[in-house]
Design an enzyme around this catalytic site. Structure first.
Site, PDB file in Angstrom:
ATOM      1  N   ASP A 221       1.007  -1.262   0.323  1.00  0.00           N
ATOM      2  CA  ASP A 221       0.108  -0.201   0.574  1.00  0.00           C
ATOM      3  C   ASP A 221       0.707   1.222   0.229  1.00  0.00           C
ATOM      4  OD1 ASP A 221      -2.695   0.903   0.242  1.00  0.00           O
ATOM      5  OD2 ASP A 221      -2.017   1.690   2.256  1.00  0.00           O
ATOM      6  N   GLU A 272      14.388 -15.605  -0.493  1.00  0.00           N
ATOM      7  CA  GLU A 272      15.162 -16.690   0.355  1.00  0.00           C
ATOM      8  C   GLU A 272      14.199 -17.814   0.435  1.00  0.00           C
ATOM      9  OE1 GLU A 272      16.030 -15.133   4.338  1.00  0.00           O
ATOM     10  OE2 GLU A 272      17.078 -13.437   3.356  1.00  0.00           O
TER      11      GLU A 272
END
Length: 556
Positions: A221, A272
């Site tokens: 956002d 990751e």
């Protein structure tokens, strides 16, 4: 932590599947999707119970607007705790169940990240209020001394996106008027100071918290506002809609170069994890500016708000499609397409006006009303055009039902903070957030067991319900299902786009196996020969009616 099925992490060859490049993603606004506990407010268990509807549509992922603990002064975008679930929506266990069920249905889950600001109820902001000026607690936010005698004026001239000043003065612990804090939105939403390493570290912890629970990404956002220009210089201009430079200078609160360092660090965290976890930027920027956010190593997607803002005009649509594709192709990123969301007037209503509308201002019963029939016809045509474009598309809950903006909400029921901050002159975004109708009759049209809902539903909502449209082959729901099935069959999310010559007001696009013809005029035009795969409205032999889009089969 929830398990992730192999089908959502890798291709059969073992390579990562860049699903996000062509995905169709369905936005759920939790308060308004489905209510499982009967309190008139949607919740996570309600979403889980209705996910089969979303899966049957044929989308790839679900984006959930905030469900975190919040006083709900701005519909959940005032977050009091980023790593929990508001009791109104359920529990963390409910969130785990939702993620697991979605994955079982072949749907990915994207959650909202709100990094620009938090709720004034957040523990860190409460600690800052209790601390002294210059303290580490206040350094996590933008606290400044005021200007003028005794600091009675705000530190600069910035205005809030929700009207009024972007600064509020606090009362210090000793009872004296004190410093001011920055809030680009409501005064209950203080902006974080992203120059502070502790803020960055804390948000990386939030990313990991939800990634560990199995989410597939984040819609971020107001991501282009997190870094402010050094010194917070004055800016006497208003910024509404797509943000662009003024005299070659970007506003000091938007799209500063420092945002890219943050995005790169977030991308490294996501990379990751197993599978393709994504970041989608909410940034009201022109295509060439938004494309900077999706350069390699930063975010995967950015919303294309320039496209959302376009009028129903063939020339403007073509120009924006070309500019959007060119800007994103230059950085190797997909383009996204969107027509409605929780912040703007539903496109089934705004296309019912001739000329521009204020997307976020709302409509009241005494305002000029949209032509509902015209708006829905154009909306169906616009969606049929959009879902043929290469890249990723976003849908907003209820648009598959052709839901109009609710324009007769009682003013007493309004909850958007802009209503009060504007002195009750801007009605705001509540009209697109009214709870969904699932059944033609019954309490709250199947939204829940309660007769009342947090925003009142209009009496006509039952005619737009899922139940009312299920058996109607000409319904908007049937159209969306057909479009999404054909989009997947023809792999229209990938590949190139070619324009064919056409008459004024008509767009003709060549896609793999499909010829798309959109009549963006008020008159019928000739329809070439060919097998019709899908049309946004009724057709007559050899004729493409006004405000209608058709897909014709192309034999390669």
């Amino acid at each position: 932590m929830t398990a992730r099925p192999d089908s959502l992490t890798t291709t059969r060859s073992g390579a990562k599947d860049e699903w996000w490049r062509s995905a169709v993603i369905y936005q759920v606004y939790p308060r308004s999707f489905a209510d499982a506990d009967g309190d008139g407010t949607g919740d996570l268990a309600g979403i889980t119970a209705r996910l089969d509807h979303v899966a049957r549509l044929g989308v790839d992922a679900v984006w959930l607007s905030p469900f975190y603990p919040s006083p709900q002064r701005d519909g959940g975008y005032d977050v009091a705790d980023y790593r929990d679930v508001d009791p109104r929506f359920g529990t963390l266990s409910d969130a785990d169940d939702l993620i697991r069920t979605a994955h079982d249905l072949g749907l990915r889950i994207i959650v909202d990240l709100v990094p620009n600001h938090c709720s004034s109820d957040h523990a860190d902001f409460q600690a800052a209020l209790a601390a002294a000026p210059g303290s580490p607690e206040r350094a996590r936010f933008h606290f400044r001394d005021g200007r003028g005698d005794d600091g009675v004026a705000p530190p600069n001239d910035w205005t809030s996106m929700f009207e009024g000043p972007a600064w509020t003065r606090v009362v210090e612990p000793d009872g004296r008027p004190g410093q001011w804090y920055l809030h680009l939105f409501d005064s209950s939403q203080p902006d974080w100071n992203w120059d502070e390493p502790s803020v960055r570290a804390d948000f990386e912890q939030t990313l990991r918290f939800w990634l560990d629970r199995g989410v597939d990404g984040f819609r971020v956002d107001v991501c282009d506002a997190i870094i402010k220009a050094p010194g917070l210089p004055d800016w006497p201009h208003r910024t509404k809609g797509v943000v662009e430079p003024v005299d070659g200078v970007m506003p000091p609160m938007w799209d500063q170069d420092g945002i890219h360092e943050v995005f790169t660090s977030w991308r490294s965290v996501l990379d990751e994890y197993e599978g393709e976890r994504i970041l989608c930027a909410e940034a009201w920027l022109a295509p060439e500016r938004a494309a900077r956010i999706v350069r390699p190593g930063e975010m995967h997607q950015a919303f294309n708000f320039r496209y959302l803002e376009q009028l129903w005009d063939a020339g403007d649509l073509r120009r924006t499609i070309d500019e959007s594709l060119a800007a994103n192709d230059a950085v190797g990123a997909p383009t996204t397409w969107v027509l409605s969301n929780h912040d703007v007037m539903r496109h089934a209503s705004r296309y019912g006006y001739d000329g521009p509308v204020e997307l976020e201002s709302g409509v009241g019963v005494d305002d000029p009303q949209p032509d509902r029939t015209l708006g829905l016809r154009r909306a169906r045509a616009a969606t049929t055009l959009m879902l043929a474009l290469p890249g990723s598309a976003y849908l907003y809950q209820g648009e598959e039902l052709g839901l109009p903006e609710v324009t007769d909400l009682p003013d007493a029921a309004r909850q958007d903070p802009v209503w009060e901050r504007s002195g009750r002159t801007i009605r705001g975004r509540d009209g697109c957030r009214v709870p969904l109708p699932w059944t033609a009759e019954g309490p709250s049209f199947g939204f829940g067991s309660s007769e009342s809902t947090w925003l009142p539903q209009p009496a006509y909502f039952g005619e737009f319900s899922v139940e009312a449209q299920e058996a109607d082959e000409g319904s908007t729901l049937a159209l969306y299902r057909r479009l999404l099935a054909l989009r997947r069959e023809h792999r229209l999310g990938a590949g190139d786009l070619g324009w064919e010559p056409s008459s004024d007001g008509v767009l003709v696009i060549r896609r793999p196996g499909v010829r798309v013809i959109a009549n963006v005029t008020a008159s019928s035009v000739a329809l070439p020969d060919g097998r019709v795969l899908v049309a946004s409205g009724p057709l007559e032999p050899g004729v493409l009616p006004a405000d209608t889009t058709v897909w014709l089969e192309v034999v390669e």
